[in-house]
Write a protein that holds these residues in place. Structure first.
Motif, PDB file in Angstrom:
ATOM      1  N   GLY A   1      12.295  32.676  41.393  1.00 27.31           N
ATOM      2  CA  GLY A   1      13.672  32.293  41.082  1.00 27.31           C
ATOM      3  C   GLY A   1      13.797  31.048  40.230  1.00 27.31           C
ATOM      4  O   GLY A   1      14.905  30.546  40.007  1.00 27.31           O
ATOM      5  N   LEU A   2      12.670  30.555  39.739  1.00 27.10           N
ATOM      6  CA  LEU A   2      12.650  29.260  39.047  1.00 27.10           C
ATOM      7  C   LEU A   2      13.542  29.240  37.804  1.00 27.10           C
ATOM      8  O   LEU A   2      14.382  28.339  37.632  1.00 27.10           O
ATOM      9  N   GLY A   3      13.382  30.224  36.942  1.00 24.06           N
ATOM     10  CA  GLY A   3      14.164  30.242  35.708  1.00 24.06           C
ATOM     11  C   GLY A   3      15.655  30.344  35.973  1.00 24.06           C
ATOM     12  O   GLY A   3      16.464  29.627  35.363  1.00 24.06           O
ATOM     13  N   ILE A   4      16.022  31.217  36.903  1.00 19.53           N
ATOM     14  CA  ILE A   4      17.442  31.417  37.236  1.00 19.53           C
ATOM     15  C   ILE A   4      18.046  30.122  37.769  1.00 19.53           C
ATOM     16  O   ILE A   4      19.123  29.688  37.332  1.00 19.53           O
ATOM     17  N   VAL A   5      17.371  29.491  38.718  1.00 20.72           N
ATOM     18  CA  VAL A   5      17.888  28.266  39.323  1.00 20.72           C
ATOM     19  C   VAL A   5      17.967  27.142  38.297  1.00 20.72           C
ATOM     20  O   VAL A   5      18.966  26.409  38.228  1.00 20.72           O
ATOM     21  N   ALA A   6      16.924  26.994  37.487  1.00 23.07           N
ATOM     22  CA  ALA A   6      16.905  25.925  36.484  1.00 23.07           C
ATOM     23  C   ALA A   6      18.044  26.083  35.486  1.00 23.07           C
ATOM     24  O   ALA A   6      18.721  25.110  35.129  1.00 23.07           O
ATOM     25  N   ARG A   7      18.277  27.322  35.025  1.00 24.81           N
ATOM     26  CA  ARG A   7      19.351  27.555  34.050  1.00 24.81           C
ATOM     27  C   ARG A   7      20.729  27.399  34.689  1.00 24.81           C
ATOM     28  O   ARG A   7      21.627  26.788  34.101  1.00 24.81           O
ATOM     29  N   ARG A   8      20.900  27.926  35.881  1.00 21.54           N
ATOM     30  CA  ARG A   8      22.210  27.893  36.533  1.00 21.54           C
ATOM     31  C   ARG A   8      22.674  26.473  36.806  1.00 21.54           C
ATOM     32  O   ARG A   8      23.867  26.149  36.666  1.00 21.54           O
ATOM     33  N   TYR A   9      21.758  25.613  37.183  1.00 23.40           N
ATOM     34  CA  TYR A   9      22.131  24.250  37.564  1.00 23.40           C
ATOM     35  C   TYR A   9      21.688  23.193  36.549  1.00 23.40           C
ATOM     36  O   TYR A   9      21.884  22.003  36.797  1.00 23.40           O
TER      37      TYR A   9
END
Length: 264
Positions: free
Chosen positions: A66-74
């Protein structure tokens, strides 16, 4: 000043660990989906909006799913060493350049009163490393995904207040399981995962007077059980002169349920 920590998820299906101080909050790995990560944060009463950054240990999917999703979202800063960045970039999607930070192995980064130290481990990834959190003489060690614990590693992680320590498998269960032999050989190798007994032997060499809590982490869902890991580690530590439950406590971790926020 107090540090707090929670092992949000730990196991072969996904790993994430949360550490906060009064001024900063970090997530070590994001090995579950973005939705699962948000649910885990809700369960400990925290929000990913308040994270100061993401620290990456290595590029295996159970640590970066989930690293990419979390980094982009926040819009979070992401810290990893150069070889890990090269290995994981094709797997996590596009991250803006201003969010990418190099955290070299065997180095320290300071965030106010918090110092985060990186150290190398022995695992079959590009350049796997884990982290020690230091603040005002207090110390949290996170170390999973290593085939053995070297004297160099022991020197870095000794006498911590709290440990997240790999206790991956029971050797007997692993030898008898349905895995192909090449997978068993990899797990048992120096670049695989430490067993319950080997974990306990390493623990006995590093725990100190300040050590109050050890989380048994990254248990194999096929080749270990919480009760077995706790029993095996307790027995080996007691054979080496430690009184588990009095000098320090052993705590379980779970693949889906976070541990309570613990103050250090």
């Amino acid at each position: 000043m107090t540090m707090h920590m929670s092992v949000l998820a730990s196991g072969s299906t996904g790993n994430a660990i949360y550490v906060e101080t009064e001024d900063h909050a970090f997530l070590v790995d994001a090995g579950l989906s973005g939705k699962q990560m948000e649910l885990l944060f809700q369960q400990i009463g925290r929000s990913m909006k308040n994270l100061s950054g993401l620290l990456v240990t290595h590029e295996h999917s159970d640590h970066i799913k989930g690293l990419g999703i979390v980094a982009r979202r926040y819009g979070l800063p992401v810290y990893a060493n150069e070889k890990t960045w090269n290995a994981m970039e094709p797997l996590i999607g596009k991250i803006d350049s201003e969010q990418k930070f190099i955290f070299p192995m065997e180095s320290v980064k300071s965030f106010g009163s918090l110092d985060i130290e990186s150290f190398g481990v022995s695992h079959d990834a590009a350049e796997p490393m884990f982290y020690v959190f230091h603040q005002n003489g207090k110390k949290i060690v996170i170390m999973t995904d290593t085939g053995y614990v070297s004297d160099r590693m022991k020197g870095t992680i000794g006498s911590a207040d709290a440990y997240v320590f790999e206790s991956n498998h029971d050797v007997g269960m692993l030898r008898m399981c349905h895995y192909p032999w090449n997978i068993k050989r990899r797990i048992l190798s120096d670049v695989g995962h430490v067993s319950n007994e080997d974990a306990a032997i390493a623990m006995s060499d590093v725990v100190g007077d300040n050590t109050k809590r050890i989380y048994l982490a990254h248990l194999s869902k096929d080749n270990n059980m919480k009760d077995l890991a706790r029993m095996s580690v307790t027995q080996t530590l007691q054979e080496r002169g430690y009184v588990v439950g009095e000098q320090f406590e052993l705590h379980d971790t779970d693949a889906k349920v976070p541990t309570e926020l613990y103050a250090i």
